[in-house]
Design a protein around this motif. Structure first.
Motif, PDB file in Angstrom:
ATOM      1  N   SER A 386       0.835  -1.204   0.000  1.00  0.00           N
ATOM      2  CA  SER A 386       0.000   0.000   0.000  1.00  0.00           C
ATOM      3  C   SER A 386       0.871   1.256   0.000  1.00  0.00           C
ATOM      4  N   LYS A 387       1.943   1.240   0.786  1.00  0.00           N
ATOM      5  CA  LYS A 387       2.864   2.390   0.820  1.00  0.00           C
ATOM      6  C   LYS A 387       3.568   2.565  -0.527  1.00  0.00           C
ATOM      7  N   ILE A 388       3.970   1.456  -1.140  1.00  0.00           N
ATOM      8  CA  ILE A 388       4.668   1.523  -2.427  1.00  0.00           C
ATOM      9  C   ILE A 388       3.769   2.130  -3.500  1.00  0.00           C
ATOM     10  N   LEU A 389       2.544   1.646  -3.590  1.00  0.00           N
ATOM     11  CA  LEU A 389       1.626   2.147  -4.614  1.00  0.00           C
ATOM     12  C   LEU A 389       1.235   3.595  -4.355  1.00  0.00           C
ATOM     13  N   ARG A 390       1.135   3.965  -3.084  1.00  0.00           N
ATOM     14  CA  ARG A 390       0.792   5.351  -2.752  1.00  0.00           C
ATOM     15  C   ARG A 390       1.910   6.292  -3.194  1.00  0.00           C
ATOM     16  N   ARG A 391       3.161   5.866  -3.003  1.00  0.00           N
ATOM     17  CA  ARG A 391       4.283   6.704  -3.438  1.00  0.00           C
ATOM     18  C   ARG A 391       4.263   6.902  -4.949  1.00  0.00           C
ATOM     19  N   TRP A 392       3.919   5.851  -5.674  1.00  0.00           N
ATOM     20  CA  TRP A 392       3.940   5.924  -7.130  1.00  0.00           C
ATOM     21  C   TRP A 392       2.745   6.687  -7.681  1.00  0.00           C
ATOM     22  N   HIS A 393       1.567   6.221  -7.335  1.00  0.00           N
ATOM     23  CA  HIS A 393       0.363   6.723  -7.996  1.00  0.00           C
ATOM     24  C   HIS A 393      -0.134   8.037  -7.423  1.00  0.00           C
ATOM     25  N   ARG A 394      -0.066   8.191  -6.102  1.00  0.00           N
ATOM     26  CA  ARG A 394      -0.667   9.370  -5.470  1.00  0.00           C
ATOM     27  C   ARG A 394       0.319  10.513  -5.292  1.00  0.00           C
ATOM     28  N   TYR A 395       1.616  10.220  -5.366  1.00  0.00           N
ATOM     29  CA  TYR A 395       2.602  11.264  -5.152  1.00  0.00           C
ATOM     30  C   TYR A 395       3.415  11.605  -6.402  1.00  0.00           C
ATOM     31  N   THR A 396       3.220  10.857  -7.495  1.00  0.00           N
ATOM     32  CA  THR A 396       3.941  11.157  -8.741  1.00  0.00           C
ATOM     33  C   THR A 396       2.975  11.063  -9.921  1.00  0.00           C
ATOM     34  N   PRO A 397       3.231  11.820 -10.985  1.00  0.00           N
ATOM     35  CA  PRO A 397       2.392  11.736 -12.188  1.00  0.00           C
ATOM     36  C   PRO A 397       2.913  10.686 -13.167  1.00  0.00           C
ATOM     37  N   ALA A 398       3.377   9.556 -12.650  1.00  0.00           N
ATOM     38  CA  ALA A 398       3.964   8.529 -13.512  1.00  0.00           C
ATOM     39  C   ALA A 398       3.021   8.077 -14.631  1.00  0.00           C
ATOM     40  N   PRO A 399       1.707   7.839 -14.353  1.00  0.00           N
ATOM     41  CA  PRO A 399       0.818   7.450 -15.456  1.00  0.00           C
ATOM     42  C   PRO A 399       0.720   8.518 -16.541  1.00  0.00           C
ATOM     43  N   LEU A 400       0.711   9.789 -16.125  1.00  0.00           N
ATOM     44  CA  LEU A 400       0.641  10.875 -17.104  1.00  0.00           C
ATOM     45  C   LEU A 400       1.918  10.943 -17.940  1.00  0.00           C
ATOM     46  N   ILE A 401       3.064  10.751 -17.298  1.00  0.00           N
ATOM     47  CA  ILE A 401       4.332  10.762 -18.028  1.00  0.00           C
ATOM     48  C   ILE A 401       4.340   9.640 -19.067  1.00  0.00           C
ATOM     49  N   SER A 402       3.858   8.449 -18.670  1.00  0.00           N
ATOM     50  CA  SER A 402       3.818   7.330 -19.621  1.00  0.00           C
ATOM     51  C   SER A 402       2.895   7.653 -20.798  1.00  0.00           C
ATOM     52  N   TYR A 403       1.803   8.347 -20.507  1.00  0.00           N
ATOM     53  CA  TYR A 403       0.869   8.722 -21.579  1.00  0.00           C
ATOM     54  C   TYR A 403       1.541   9.692 -22.562  1.00  0.00           C
ATOM     55  N   ILE A 404       2.252  10.677 -22.029  1.00  0.00           N
ATOM     56  CA  ILE A 404       2.898  11.676 -22.891  1.00  0.00           C
ATOM     57  C   ILE A 404       3.989  11.048 -23.750  1.00  0.00           C
ATOM     58  N   ILE A 405       4.779  10.144 -23.144  1.00  0.00           N
ATOM     59  CA  ILE A 405       5.807   9.454 -23.923  1.00  0.00           C
ATOM     60  C   ILE A 405       5.160   8.602 -25.020  1.00  0.00           C
ATOM     61  N   THR A 406       4.061   7.924 -24.665  1.00  0.00           N
ATOM     62  CA  THR A 406       3.325   7.137 -25.655  1.00  0.00           C
ATOM     63  C   THR A 406       2.805   8.026 -26.776  1.00  0.00           C
TER      64      THR A 406
END
Length: 515
Positions: A386-406
């Motif tokens: 839960s802590k790992i996923l919270r750091r990734w999804h809730r504290y970083t725009p990683a999904p958005l970055i992947s979308y922009i690169i795509t």
């Protein structure tokens, strides 16, 4: 360098949103109306185009799902289904389109509905139905002809194994089942869009739309309470600092990660690559939420699903290792990567068009399959993930970055670049896991109750396992797809591992092992 890559991505993000805001506020109304009237020519979404470029012969970008209805008389025929689906074709124009060979845009296929539908013999047993699904997932779709199709069949209730609780339904007077097995290319839409389409065909469509709009109003009230300053600070922290952090971690994972299951797939003496699927009920939604709330208020259902997957991966590796005759001197990684797709809006609003509004992030989760070491408690595993996923999804725009690169790669349009990018971006991931929020109550098609909605996630190249969690009518359904029987020879057993971990978490909570 890492700093230059981060700067390029962040600059692209700022330009992307600046252009979006300008278009939203300054495009004149006549231009907007003209665009709405141009229905015969549509650009593919970046994700759709990327799916088309990056797919392989072994991993076509195909979304497959089945919907099972229970009938108290004879089953739904092809004519009745076509009458139902005609309103979907009218509302969602993409279902009438194909991809032009000339310029890779959507255009009207000028096909009748009966060219997309086929009435077939009903599967005689569970294994035969699974084999049909496996064929659906691996057979390519010619998007220049039609990007989707559906097979309709009816037979005695419980005969295909599609409906898991068929014995209860027989006692309630149901006699037959109708199974609609869909498959569509990812160029058409994503899984959340599929859920919206199923909703639009339901008898309860208006009620579901009203519930969705009420939920949106509540969210807007909550957002306004946060205040402008709080949101501005959050924007800077999330998009600037979070973006830099996400880029650094992703690049590090790309350089250092390994997949421990490669040990079994790289054996040239064993012929693998056989697809297999399975599905099983996990629990009621209320029961699962009570589990997550017992851990913390910040623990979400998706955290629970990833924790169950983590345990199943460890046990699957132990099983394979015990049966393997080969010895390996390679040191096992302490973490493995999984791909977690994220839909940006969470749902398709009433009146919106279907599409592909998704990104993804690749978190590293614990991996301790060695039987010599003391196994961590199930509750500790869930809290850690839960802590790992919270750091990734809730504290970083990683999904958005992947979308922009795509988006950038899809604009480039080079197939070899897209194929290489998707493999590298997945960082030797062991599995992909996603969830689709279904409907809180049972819905009907033409008065016939839908008893099962079961989707299967498209597997990216070189990712051997896919897990989908779907909520419907108060229950959570898990479906698993294995791309290689050298990794998961028995998907039923893999689901058993996940269900047993869920029971272990509940038992530890009951014993007071919360902290």
């Amino acid at each position: 360098t890492i700093s230059n890559s981060c700067a390029l991505i962040l600059t692209t993000m700022i330009l992307y949103y600046t252009i979006a805001l300008v278009r939203q506020h300054w495009i004149s109304k006549p231009t907007k109306r003209a665009r709405k009237l141009t229905l015969l020519r549509r650009q593919m979404t970046p994700i759709g185009k990327f799916a088309l470029l990056s797919q392989t012969e072994r991993n076509p970008s195909i979304i497959s799902f089945f919907i099972a209805l229970a009938n108290k008389d004879e089953g739904m025929g092809i004519d009745e289904f076509e009458l139902l689906w005609s309103k979907i074709m009218e509302k969602h124009e993409r279902f009438r389109f194909h991809v032009s060979e000339a310029d890779k845009c959507f255009e009207d296929a000028k096909k009748s509905l009966d060219e997309y539908t086929l009435e077939v013999p009903h599967p005689r047993n569970h294994d035969e139905f699974k084999a049909i699904i496996n064929q659906n997932l691996t057979s390519p779709i010619d998007v220049t002809d039609k990007p989707w199709e559906v097979c309709i069949s009816s037979g005695p209730i419980g005969s295909s194994g599609a409906i898991l609780n068929s014995k209860e339904l027989i006692q309630q007077g149901y006699k037959s089942e109708t199974v609609a097995l869909f498959r569509m290319h990812h160029v058409l839409c994503d899984g959340v869009s599929v859920s919206a389409v199923v909703k639009d065909a339901a008898d309860e469509k208006d009620k579901l739309d009203e519930m969705m709009l009420d939920a949106i109003d509540k969210y807007k009230i909550h957002a306004r309470k946060l205040g402008v300053v709080y949101r501005l600070v959050g924007f800077v922290m999330y998009y600037i600092f979070g973006g830099i952090l996400a880029c650094i971690i992703q690049l590090w994972n790309m350089l250092t990660s390994t997949n421990p299951f490669d040990e079994f797939t790289n054996n040239p003496k064993v012929k693998g690559n056989k697809r297999s699927v399975s599905w099983r009920f996990l629990a009621t939604i209320d029961d699962a939420k009570s589990v997550t709330k017992s851990i913390s208020d910040q623990t979400k259902l998706n955290d629970l699903f990833v924790a169950l997957l983590s345990s199943a991966l460890e046990r699957q590796y132990q099983d394979l290792k015990a049966k393997s005759t080969q010895s390996s001197s390679k040191r096992l990684p302490r973490q493995v990567n999984v791909v977690v797709p994220v839909h940006f809006t969470g749902s398709i609003l009433p009146g919106q068009s279907i599409g592909n509004k998704i990104g993804a992030f690749v978190p590293s989760i614990p991996f301790h399959p060695s039987p010599q070491k003391k196994r961590i408690s199930s509750v500790s595993r869930l809290r850690n993930i839960s802590k790992i996923l919270r750091r990734w999804h809730r504290y970083t725009p990683a999904p958005l970055i992947s979308y922009i690169i795509t988006w950038m790669i899809s604009k480039l349009g080079i197939e070899s670049v897209a194929k290489d990018a998707i493999v590298r971006a997945n960082c030797h991931a062991v599995a992909v896991i996603s969830n689709v929020r279904g409907f809180p109550f049972q819905i009907h098609w033409m008065g016939r109750p839908i008893k099962m909605i079961c989707p299967f996630i498209p597997l990216p190249p070189k990712v051997p396992i896919g897990v989908m969690a779907t909520s419907y009518d108060g229950k959570i359904l898990l479906s698993v797809e294995s791309a290689d029987d050298q990794v998961v020879p028995d998907p039923d057993r893999f689901l058993d591992f996940m269900l047993e971990e869920y029971e272990a978490i509940k038992n530890e909570i009951a014993r007071g092992e919360k902290t």
